[in-house]
Write a protein that holds these residues in place. Structure first.
Motif, PDB file in Angstrom:
ATOM      1  N   THR A 127       1.003  -1.271  -0.018  1.00  0.00           N
ATOM      2  CA  THR A 127      -0.034   0.019   0.075  1.00  0.00           C
ATOM      3  C   THR A 127       0.852   1.174  -0.135  1.00  0.00           C
ATOM      4  N   ALA A 128       0.305   2.140  -0.670  1.00  0.00           N
ATOM      5  CA  ALA A 128       0.953   3.628  -0.749  1.00  0.00           C
ATOM      6  C   ALA A 128      -0.037   4.440  -0.833  1.00  0.00           C
ATOM      7  N   ASP A 129      -0.049   5.341   0.199  1.00  0.00           N
ATOM      8  CA  ASP A 129      -1.221   6.563   0.260  1.00  0.00           C
ATOM      9  C   ASP A 129      -2.473   5.955  -0.390  1.00  0.00           C
ATOM     10  N   ASP A 130      -3.013   4.825   0.330  1.00  0.00           N
ATOM     11  CA  ASP A 130      -4.483   4.235  -0.150  1.00  0.00           C
ATOM     12  C   ASP A 130      -4.529   3.619  -1.581  1.00  0.00           C
ATOM     13  N   VAL A 131      -3.144   3.465  -2.283  1.00  0.00           N
ATOM     14  CA  VAL A 131      -3.117   2.846  -3.612  1.00  0.00           C
ATOM     15  C   VAL A 131      -2.803   1.390  -3.153  1.00  0.00           C
ATOM     16  N   ALA A 132      -3.425   0.469  -3.944  1.00  0.00           N
ATOM     17  CA  ALA A 132      -3.003  -0.868  -3.663  1.00  0.00           C
ATOM     18  C   ALA A 132      -2.271  -1.257  -4.849  1.00  0.00           C
ATOM     19  N   ASN A 133      -1.107  -1.908  -4.624  1.00  0.00           N
ATOM     20  CA  ASN A 133      -0.120  -2.380  -5.714  1.00  0.00           C
ATOM     21  C   ASN A 133      -0.069  -3.946  -5.372  1.00  0.00           C
ATOM     22  N   PRO A 134      -0.605  -4.603  -6.235  1.00  0.00           N
ATOM     23  CA  PRO A 134      -0.498  -6.168  -6.199  1.00  0.00           C
ATOM     24  C   PRO A 134       0.849  -6.704  -5.921  1.00  0.00           C
ATOM     25  N   ILE A 135       1.107  -7.611  -4.927  1.00  0.00           N
ATOM     26  CA  ILE A 135       2.271  -8.210  -4.810  1.00  0.00           C
ATOM     27  C   ILE A 135       2.483  -9.634  -4.741  1.00  0.00           C
ATOM     28  N   GLY A 136       3.140 -10.614  -5.398  1.00  0.00           N
ATOM     29  CA  GLY A 136       3.026 -11.965  -5.289  1.00  0.00           C
ATOM     30  C   GLY A 136       3.142 -12.491  -6.791  1.00  0.00           C
ATOM     31  N   LYS A 137       2.656 -13.543  -6.949  1.00  0.00           N
ATOM     32  CA  LYS A 137       2.921 -14.428  -8.213  1.00  0.00           C
ATOM     33  C   LYS A 137       2.589 -13.672  -9.458  1.00  0.00           C
ATOM     34  N   TRP A 138       1.520 -12.870  -9.418  1.00  0.00           N
ATOM     35  CA  TRP A 138       1.042 -12.254 -10.387  1.00  0.00           C
ATOM     36  C   TRP A 138       1.188 -10.647 -10.401  1.00  0.00           C
ATOM     37  N   GLY A 139       1.797 -10.284  -9.394  1.00  0.00           N
ATOM     38  CA  GLY A 139       2.004  -8.824  -9.463  1.00  0.00           C
ATOM     39  C   GLY A 139       3.700  -8.475  -9.451  1.00  0.00           C
ATOM     40  N   TYR A 140       3.961  -7.597  -8.653  1.00  0.00           N
ATOM     41  CA  TYR A 140       5.436  -7.573  -8.193  1.00  0.00           C
ATOM     42  C   TYR A 140       5.810  -8.747  -7.715  1.00  0.00           C
ATOM     43  N   ASN A 141       6.947  -9.673  -8.067  1.00  0.00           N
ATOM     44  CA  ASN A 141       7.175 -10.574  -7.210  1.00  0.00           C
ATOM     45  C   ASN A 141       8.838 -10.791  -6.891  1.00  0.00           C
ATOM     46  N   LEU A 142       9.527  -9.604  -7.090  1.00  0.00           N
ATOM     47  CA  LEU A 142      10.685  -9.422  -6.617  1.00  0.00           C
ATOM     48  C   LEU A 142      11.020  -7.946  -6.358  1.00  0.00           C
ATOM     49  N   ALA A 143      11.517  -7.626  -5.234  1.00  0.00           N
ATOM     50  CA  ALA A 143      11.794  -6.447  -4.593  1.00  0.00           C
ATOM     51  C   ALA A 143      13.220  -6.408  -4.031  1.00  0.00           C
ATOM     52  N   ILE A 144      13.866  -5.549  -4.440  1.00  0.00           N
ATOM     53  CA  ILE A 144      15.179  -5.373  -3.855  1.00  0.00           C
ATOM     54  C   ILE A 144      15.166  -3.636  -3.154  1.00  0.00           C
ATOM     55  N   VAL A 145      15.151  -3.844  -1.819  1.00  0.00           N
ATOM     56  CA  VAL A 145      15.024  -2.508  -0.954  1.00  0.00           C
ATOM     57  C   VAL A 145      15.881  -2.427  -0.078  1.00  0.00           C
ATOM     58  N   ASP A 146      16.382  -1.057   0.127  1.00  0.00           N
ATOM     59  CA  ASP A 146      17.324  -0.700   1.145  1.00  0.00           C
ATOM     60  C   ASP A 146      16.501  -0.634   2.296  1.00  0.00           C
ATOM     61  N   SER A 147      17.449  -1.089   3.257  1.00  0.00           N
ATOM     62  CA  SER A 147      16.771  -1.257   4.505  1.00  0.00           C
ATOM     63  C   SER A 147      16.344   0.053   5.477  1.00  0.00           C
ATOM     64  N   SER A 148      16.369   1.085   4.787  1.00  0.00           N
ATOM     65  CA  SER A 148      16.084   2.381   5.130  1.00  0.00           C
ATOM     66  C   SER A 148      14.656   2.770   4.951  1.00  0.00           C
ATOM     67  N   PHE A 149      14.023   2.051   4.081  1.00  0.00           N
ATOM     68  CA  PHE A 149      12.701   2.220   3.693  1.00  0.00           C
ATOM     69  C   PHE A 149      11.676   1.617   4.697  1.00  0.00           C
ATOM     70  N   LYS A 150      10.541   2.201   4.864  1.00  0.00           N
ATOM     71  CA  LYS A 150       9.426   1.871   5.450  1.00  0.00           C
ATOM     72  C   LYS A 150       8.218   1.751   4.514  1.00  0.00           C
ATOM     73  N   TYR A 151       7.467   0.332   4.534  1.00  0.00           N
ATOM     74  CA  TYR A 151       6.225   0.256   3.607  1.00  0.00           C
ATOM     75  C   TYR A 151       5.470  -0.856   4.294  1.00  0.00           C
ATOM     76  N   ASP A 152       4.042  -0.714   3.903  1.00  0.00           N
ATOM     77  CA  ASP A 152       3.124  -1.438   4.476  1.00  0.00           C
ATOM     78  C   ASP A 152       2.647  -2.367   3.344  1.00  0.00           C
ATOM     79  N   TYR A 153       2.295  -3.611   4.102  1.00  0.00           N
ATOM     80  CA  TYR A 153       1.936  -5.043   3.241  1.00  0.00           C
ATOM     81  C   TYR A 153       0.913  -5.698   3.906  1.00  0.00           C
ATOM     82  N   ILE A 154      -0.199  -5.781   3.025  1.00  0.00           N
ATOM     83  CA  ILE A 154      -1.611  -6.474   3.692  1.00  0.00           C
ATOM     84  C   ILE A 154      -1.809  -7.753   3.167  1.00  0.00           C
ATOM     85  N   VAL A 155      -2.115  -8.684   3.652  1.00  0.00           N
ATOM     86  CA  VAL A 155      -2.470  -9.967   3.329  1.00  0.00           C
ATOM     87  C   VAL A 155      -3.882 -10.100   3.917  1.00  0.00           C
TER      88      VAL A 155
END
Length: 327
Positions: free
Chosen positions: A90-118
């Protein structure tokens, strides 16, 4: 909805607090949580100097909102995610699909904060690899095409390491092979460590300096690019909007927008839009309710022949061949 604020890290001091917030406990290398939260396997391992991993293969029985806020800023998280079901970043109430059919690889600096809903019923399969930045630097220094750019890549004043993309077929098969192993086996740790080394090697071998955009990204920039991606995915049946239009939506100049979009996705906005248009065409053909010509028209391709040619170029087979495989 249950909300869990947690952290990850190469050192495994995050495991106990994570287990407790999930209402569970640590047993050996397993995080064991109540069955009403999820069932399956949550397994962590210290793999080597500067590398650790968290392996998840669980079915969620309750909706959970995870917020990741890392305490340590000295590592890169590499997240391979083949989750099926509703899982979103989630980003500002916008849902971005994660997983097999969406983004399925993320490479992220540990300084970032983010929200993930299952959501309840979501089948989560993921391998999270945490690697010290100094370790990745050594890999890059041993890669001729990247060696001369290491200083810039890892200078936080010049560059932020962040990418949301799709894994390669090779990575997918490595993960599927790992999933087939018995986790209680005494050899599972060896398979897990071997898979991680292969995934890291495969990622670095494919990486060239042309794939790396040296630029900084703040939380606001990331949110705007993710929102832009969601806009493109929601408008696949339309022609590609102009860069000027997308940049204005993201409150960026055209050049900054193009640079950050490629940095975060690995693709130009045009290529991202067109590739996802082709993926959508395959999904529509797979439903077997529309003809090839109807799919071409539905997704606003200029003509049927052009669609067929691009489909074959992208998937390695013609639309007709793909349809015959479904019979």
């Amino acid at each position: 909805m249950r909300k869990i604020v947690h952290s990850y890290g190469v050192e495994l001091d995050w495991v106990d607090p994570y287990a407790k917030k999930m209402g569970g406990e640590v047993v050996g290398n397993f995080v064991v949580v109540p069955d009403n939260i999820n069932t399956g396997t949550s397994y962590f391992l210290n793999c080597d100097f500067g590398i650790s991993a968290f392996y998840l293969d669980v079915l969620y029985h309750k909706q959970i909102h995870f917020r990741q806020v890392n305490k340590s800023k000295d590592f890169i998280g590499i997240y391979y995610n083949l989750t099926e079901g509703e899982a979103i970043l989630t980003a500002d109430d916008v849902a971005n699909p994660i997983g097999k059919w969406g983004y399925n690889l993320a490479i992220v600096d540990s300084s970032f904060k983010y929200d993930y809903i299952v959501n309840s019923g979501c089948s989560a399969f993921a391998l999270c690899i945490f690697v010290k930045k100094d370790v990745i630097k050594k890999y890059f220094l041993n890669t001729p095409s990247l060696r001369d750019h290491v200083t810039k890549i890892f200078d936080p004043k010049l560059n932020t390491i962040v990418k949301f993309t799709r894994m390669s077929n090779d990575s997918y098969h490595l993960l599927m092979d790992l999933r087939s192993k018995e986790i209680e086996s005494p050899t599972f740790d060896l398979y897990l460590k071997g898979t991680i080394q292969c995934l890291l090697a495969e990622y670095i071998e494919r990486l060239t300096i042309e794939d790396i955009v040296i630029d900084t990204v703040n939380d606001r920039d990331l949110i705007e690019i993710l929102k832009s991606q969601e806009y493109l995915l929601s408008n696949l049946k339309e022609p590609f909007p102009s860069i000027a239009y997308l940049a204005k939506m993201a409150n960026m100049s055209g050049s900054k927008y193009k640079n950050l979009f490629k940095k975060i996705t690995g693709l130009t906005p045009n290529a991202y839009f067109f590739n996802n248009k082709l993926l959508e065409s395959k999904k529509l053909l797979g439903r077997k309710t529309l003809t090839i010509a109807q799919v071409s028209a539905e997704l606003n391709f200029s003509n049927h022949s052009y669609f067929a040619a691009k489909f074959k170029e992208f998937f390695g087979m013609s639309p007709n061949h793909f349809i015959k495989q479904l019979l």
